[in-house]
Write an enzyme that holds these catalytic residues in place. Sequence first.
Site, PDB file in Angstrom:
ATOM      1  N   GLY A   1       0.831  -1.192   0.000  1.00 50.34           N
ATOM      2  CA  GLY A   1       0.000   0.000   0.000  1.00 50.34           C
ATOM      3  C   GLY A   1       0.867   1.243   0.000  1.00 50.34           C
ATOM      4  CB  CYS A   2       0.114   4.595   1.284  1.00 46.00           C
ATOM      5  SG  CYS A   2       0.886   6.207   1.486  1.00 46.00           S
ATOM      6  CG  PHE A   3       5.831   5.274  -0.526  1.00 45.08           C
ATOM      7  CD1 PHE A   3       5.187   6.456  -0.245  1.00 45.08           C
ATOM      8  CD2 PHE A   3       6.471   5.172  -1.757  1.00 45.08           C
ATOM      9  CE1 PHE A   3       5.178   7.514  -1.133  1.00 45.08           C
ATOM     10  CE2 PHE A   3       6.470   6.223  -2.664  1.00 45.08           C
ATOM     11  CZ  PHE A   3       5.820   7.400  -2.338  1.00 45.08           C
ATOM     12  CD1 TRP A   4       4.410   8.968   2.004  1.00 47.14           C
ATOM     13  CD2 TRP A   4       2.256   9.562   2.179  1.00 47.14           C
ATOM     14  NE1 TRP A   4       4.146   9.909   1.049  1.00 47.14           N
ATOM     15  CE2 TRP A   4       2.833  10.294   1.126  1.00 47.14           C
ATOM     16  CE3 TRP A   4       0.913   9.760   2.475  1.00 47.14           C
ATOM     17  CZ2 TRP A   4       2.114  11.216   0.380  1.00 47.14           C
ATOM     18  CZ3 TRP A   4       0.201  10.680   1.727  1.00 47.14           C
ATOM     19  CH2 TRP A   4       0.798  11.403   0.695  1.00 47.14           C
TER      20      TRP A   4
END
Length: 177
Positions: free
Chosen positions: A11-14
């Site tokens: 998913g989102c790398f953040w």
Amino acid sequence: MSIQKIVLGGGCFWCLESVFQGIIGVQSVVSGYAGGQDENPSYENVCSGITGHAEVVEVMFDSLIINLADLLKIFFTIHDPTTLNRQGNDVGTQYRSVIFYADPEEKSVAESVIADLKKRAVFHDEIVTALEPLTTFHVAEDYHQNYFEKNPGNPYCRFSIPPKRAKVLKNFSSFIK
């Protein structure tokens, strides 16, 4: 050599970056892109799904403090490995669950962790996490690095990251810095 690295997409790398930065033995976490065809991927192109890249993090860790299997167990706790090309509201191949391995040993460890999760029926649905050889890792733009630390008020992060951190605290408290 005790310093190793693994490239993970979930998913989102953040979100992944923020959680892994709080794990003992992790030396650095770099957000980036892997698994695609574009030689110079940008965030906009990766998000469009046209490059074939996944949003990933490169986790550099000291294997004398935390081993790869334990890092992967944390990885499987902070994302849903049973949804194909999707994590929550993030949809597309750029959000796929994937482990990019650098050598046969890393692949073997990943296969073993997945087999154990399946044997213990940790997830009700089938694990669809891909195992792909790492060819190239591209560092994401500077504004993506340490994103949550720099943008704690971002609504997406405030909604997504605390539950992931809570799962790690509940299940892996001995690995928290």
